[in-house]
Motif scaffolding. Structure first.
Motif, short mmCIF file in Angstrom:
data_model
loop_
_atom_site.label_atom_id
_atom_site.label_comp_id
_atom_site.label_asym_id
_atom_site.label_seq_id
_atom_site.Cartn_x
_atom_site.Cartn_y
_atom_site.Cartn_z
N GLU A 42 0.82 -1.07 -0.04
CA GLU A 42 0.05 0.13 0.03
C GLU A 42 1.43 0.92 -0.43
O GLU A 42 0.87 2.37 -0.88
CB GLU A 42 -0.92 -0.16 1.07
N ASN A 49 3.68 1.87 -1.57
CA ASN A 49 4.45 2.09 -1.92
C ASN A 49 4.24 1.58 -3.42
O ASN A 49 3.96 1.15 -4.90
CB ASN A 49 5.87 0.52 -2.56
N ARG A 50 2.42 1.95 -4.07
CA ARG A 50 1.66 1.22 -4.77
C ARG A 50 2.00 2.66 -5.78
O ARG A 50 1.58 1.51 -7.00
CB ARG A 50 0.34 1.91 -4.28
N GLU A 51 2.27 3.26 -5.55
CA GLU A 51 2.53 4.08 -7.28
C GLU A 51 4.15 4.00 -8.44
O GLU A 51 4.20 3.59 -8.66
CB GLU A 51 2.79 5.59 -6.51
N ALA A 52 4.71 3.03 -6.61
CA ALA A 52 5.97 3.04 -7.71
C ALA A 52 5.99 1.24 -8.38
O ALA A 52 6.21 0.75 -9.42
CB ALA A 52 7.27 2.32 -6.20
N TYR A 53 4.98 0.81 -7.45
CA TYR A 53 4.46 -0.83 -8.27
C TYR A 53 3.60 -0.60 -9.45
O TYR A 53 4.24 -1.10 -10.30
CB TYR A 53 3.60 -1.32 -7.17
N LYS A 54 2.79 0.23 -10.16
CA LYS A 54 2.08 0.87 -10.99
C LYS A 54 2.78 1.32 -11.89
O LYS A 54 2.89 0.54 -13.39
CB LYS A 54 0.89 2.06 -10.66
N VAL A 55 3.86 1.71 -11.42
CA VAL A 55 4.97 2.10 -12.55
C VAL A 55 6.03 1.14 -13.15
O VAL A 55 6.40 0.62 -14.52
CB VAL A 55 6.08 3.61 -11.93
#
Length: 80
Positions: A69, A71-77
């Motif tokens: 949760e 690091n959600r944005e980093a996982y999306k990228v």
């Protein structure tokens, strides 16, 4: 970990009278066996060990969810 002094037994006594160890576990929940006057072994009921394992697994899952949760944005990228 707190150790109840009533549930401590020497390894020699445990070896000579294991049925006493099992009775103590039934009464007190756990027994610490000393070797060379140091806590060395912990005897607990099998179902208690299973419960401890489930709790440890749940801890790992909650930590994983929190990290994901955070690091959600980093996982999306990275997923692109």
């Amino acid at each position: 970990m707190l150790i109840n002094t009533d549930s401590i037994i020497s390894i020699t006594e445990a070896n000579q009278n294991f049925s006493r160890v099992t009775r103590m576990v039934d009464e007190k929940g756990s027994v610490v066996i000393l070797k060379n006057n140091s806590p060395r072994y912990l005897v607990i009921e099998f179902n208690q060990a299973e419960q401890e394992q489930v709790m440890a697994d749940e801890d790992v899952m909650s930590i994983s969810r929190r990290i994901m949760e955070k690091n959600r944005e980093a996982y999306k990228v990275l997923a692109r």
